[in-house]
Design a protein around this motif. Structure first.
Motif, mmCIF file in Angstrom:
data_model
loop_
_atom_site.group_PDB
_atom_site.id
_atom_site.type_symbol
_atom_site.label_atom_id
_atom_site.label_comp_id
_atom_site.label_asym_id
_atom_site.label_seq_id
_atom_site.Cartn_x
_atom_site.Cartn_y
_atom_site.Cartn_z
ATOM 1 N N LEU A 149 4.531 -19.050 -2.296
ATOM 2 C CA LEU A 149 4.515 -17.692 -1.724
ATOM 3 C C LEU A 149 3.083 -17.164 -1.669
ATOM 4 O O LEU A 149 2.676 -16.539 -0.690
ATOM 5 N N LEU A 150 2.308 -17.429 -2.723
ATOM 6 C CA LEU A 150 0.919 -16.979 -2.751
ATOM 7 C C LEU A 150 0.091 -17.711 -1.688
ATOM 8 O O LEU A 150 -0.737 -17.103 -1.007
ATOM 9 N N HIS A 151 0.350 -18.999 -1.540
ATOM 10 C CA HIS A 151 -0.376 -19.813 -0.566
ATOM 11 C C HIS A 151 -0.088 -19.342 0.870
ATOM 12 O O HIS A 151 -0.998 -19.282 1.709
ATOM 13 N N LEU A 152 1.165 -19.006 1.136
ATOM 14 C CA LEU A 152 1.570 -18.609 2.494
ATOM 15 C C LEU A 152 1.207 -17.160 2.818
ATOM 16 O O LEU A 152 1.252 -16.750 3.975
ATOM 17 N N ASN A 153 0.878 -16.372 1.794
ATOM 18 C CA ASN A 153 0.576 -14.951 1.978
ATOM 19 C C ASN A 153 -0.775 -14.647 1.332
ATOM 20 O O ASN A 153 -0.824 -14.167 0.188
ATOM 21 N N PRO A 154 -1.888 -14.915 2.042
ATOM 22 C CA PRO A 154 -3.219 -14.743 1.454
ATOM 23 C C PRO A 154 -3.464 -13.336 0.892
ATOM 24 O O PRO A 154 -4.170 -13.189 -0.093
ATOM 25 N N LEU A 155 -2.861 -12.319 1.515
ATOM 26 C CA LEU A 155 -3.027 -10.953 0.994
ATOM 27 C C LEU A 155 -2.493 -10.847 -0.441
ATOM 28 O O LEU A 155 -3.048 -10.144 -1.276
ATOM 29 N N LEU A 156 -1.411 -11.555 -0.681
ATOM 30 C CA LEU A 156 -0.787 -11.577 -2.005
ATOM 31 C C LEU A 156 -1.707 -12.274 -3.005
ATOM 32 O O LEU A 156 -1.976 -11.767 -4.094
ATOM 33 N N ALA A 157 -2.198 -13.426 -2.598
ATOM 34 C CA ALA A 157 -3.077 -14.215 -3.470
ATOM 35 C C ALA A 157 -4.368 -13.467 -3.787
ATOM 36 O O ALA A 157 -4.982 -13.687 -4.836
ATOM 37 N N ALA A 158 -4.795 -12.572 -2.885
ATOM 38 C CA ALA A 158 -6.052 -11.848 -3.079
ATOM 39 C C ALA A 158 -5.923 -10.648 -4.019
ATOM 40 O O ALA A 158 -6.931 -10.060 -4.418
ATOM 41 N N LEU A 159 -4.709 -10.256 -4.388
ATOM 42 C CA LEU A 159 -4.527 -9.089 -5.259
ATOM 43 C C LEU A 159 -5.119 -9.349 -6.642
ATOM 44 O O LEU A 159 -5.056 -10.477 -7.153
ATOM 45 N N ASN A 175 0.800 -1.238 0.000
ATOM 46 C CA ASN A 175 0.000 0.000 0.000
ATOM 47 C C ASN A 175 0.827 1.280 0.000
ATOM 48 O O ASN A 175 0.562 2.176 0.786
ATOM 49 N N PRO A 176 1.820 1.394 -0.905
ATOM 50 C CA PRO A 176 2.534 2.677 -0.941
ATOM 51 C C PRO A 176 1.570 3.756 -1.452
ATOM 52 O O PRO A 176 0.767 3.476 -2.350
ATOM 53 N N PRO A 177 1.610 4.952 -0.875
ATOM 54 C CA PRO A 177 0.667 5.997 -1.285
ATOM 55 C C PRO A 177 0.814 6.306 -2.778
ATOM 56 O O PRO A 177 1.925 6.396 -3.301
ATOM 57 N N GLY A 178 -0.319 6.437 -3.450
ATOM 58 C CA GLY A 178 -0.301 6.845 -4.859
ATOM 59 C C GLY A 178 -0.172 5.708 -5.857
ATOM 60 O O GLY A 178 0.014 5.952 -7.052
ATOM 61 N N TYR A 179 -0.260 4.463 -5.400
ATOM 62 C CA TYR A 179 -0.144 3.312 -6.318
ATOM 63 C C TYR A 179 -1.306 2.350 -6.089
ATOM 64 O O TYR A 179 -1.844 2.263 -4.989
ATOM 65 N N GLN A 180 -1.654 1.603 -7.134
ATOM 66 C CA GLN A 180 -2.615 0.505 -6.983
ATOM 67 C C GLN A 180 -1.875 -0.805 -7.252
ATOM 68 O O GLN A 180 -1.207 -0.950 -8.264
ATOM 69 N N ALA A 181 -1.979 -1.737 -6.300
ATOM 70 C CA ALA A 181 -1.213 -2.987 -6.381
ATOM 71 C C ALA A 181 -1.853 -3.982 -7.339
ATOM 72 O O ALA A 181 -3.075 -4.161 -7.340
ATOM 73 N N ARG A 182 -1.015 -4.630 -8.156
ATOM 74 C CA ARG A 182 -1.423 -5.710 -9.056
ATOM 75 C C ARG A 182 -0.364 -6.803 -8.986
ATOM 76 O O ARG A 182 0.837 -6.506 -8.940
ATOM 77 N N LEU A 183 -0.806 -8.045 -9.009
ATOM 78 C CA LEU A 183 0.101 -9.188 -8.965
ATOM 79 C C LEU A 183 0.357 -9.680 -10.381
ATOM 80 O O LEU A 183 -0.587 -10.007 -11.100
ATOM 81 N N LEU A 184 1.624 -9.720 -10.774
ATOM 82 C CA LEU A 184 1.990 -10.236 -12.090
ATOM 83 C C LEU A 184 2.120 -11.755 -11.971
ATOM 84 O O LEU A 184 3.151 -12.280 -11.562
#
Length: 198
Positions: free
Chosen positions: A115-125, A72-81
């Protein structure tokens, strides 16, 4: 007895790549989440990407405790490649678009999925994907399928689309030198026997 190592690119000092690493600015912020097993890999392309981009960060781990802040850096929208059924193809920014925080897991496909499995926030992007059919320059490994790129190649391709007409090709110079060096070290005959044909 280990060989002296460059503290920046982590290559043996006799094969330091720092002179080839560019210093490129990008509107996109790149967050590389590297599986620990990749850190000492001879072809650590995530590190090359992070060194060559001013607006990039490399974080090593399996479980990222500070993920909420990282995403959540200010001014950006996160997307998972990362591929998925509902992944959106990347498109060039329009002037009013909020720039992306492009989150790139780095590891084998199996490790990246872990990594996605262990970090649900990542998988939810929300996920984004590259155009189909890209051909890797990574001639030292058998790609698991068409469009399977090394981490630095995927980042370059993503940035070329998002920030056209700016070129991010210089990021590939140390990567190509690394591959040429590996081929030279193994000898042309061994390279052709193991990697030359399909």
């Amino acid at each position: 007895m280990s060989r002296p190592q460059c503290p920046r690119c982590l290559r043996p000092t006799t094969h330091c790549l720092c002179a080839l690493i560019p210093s490129l600015d990008s509107r996109t912020r790149v967050l590389l989440l590297q599986h620990p097993s990749e850190v000492n890999h001879a072809l650590n392309t995530a590190r090359l990407a992070a060194l060559g981009l001013l607006n990039a960060q490399l974080v090593v781990g399996e479980v990222f405790e500070d993920l909420p802040a990282l995403l959540n850096p200010p001014g950006y929208q996160a997307r998972l490649l990362f591929p998925a059924e509902d992944a959106q193809p990347l498109q060039a920014y329009s002037p009013s678009d909020l720039p992306l925080l492009l989150v790139v897991p780095d590891g084998t496909w199996r490790k990246a999925r872990k990594l996605l499995h262990l970090n649900p926030l990542l998988a939810a992007l929300p996920r984004v994907t590259l155009a189909a059919g890209a051909v890797s320059r990574y001639r030292l490994r058998k790609a698991p399928g068409p469009g399977a790129l090394s981490t630095v190649e995927a980042i370059v391709q993503a940035l070329q689309v998002l920030e056209a007409p700016q070129s991010f090709e210089p990021l590939l110079r140390p990567f190509e030198a690394l591959i040429e060096g590996q081929i030279a070290a193994m000898g042309e005959e061994v390279f052709q026997r193991n990697h030359g044909g399909d």
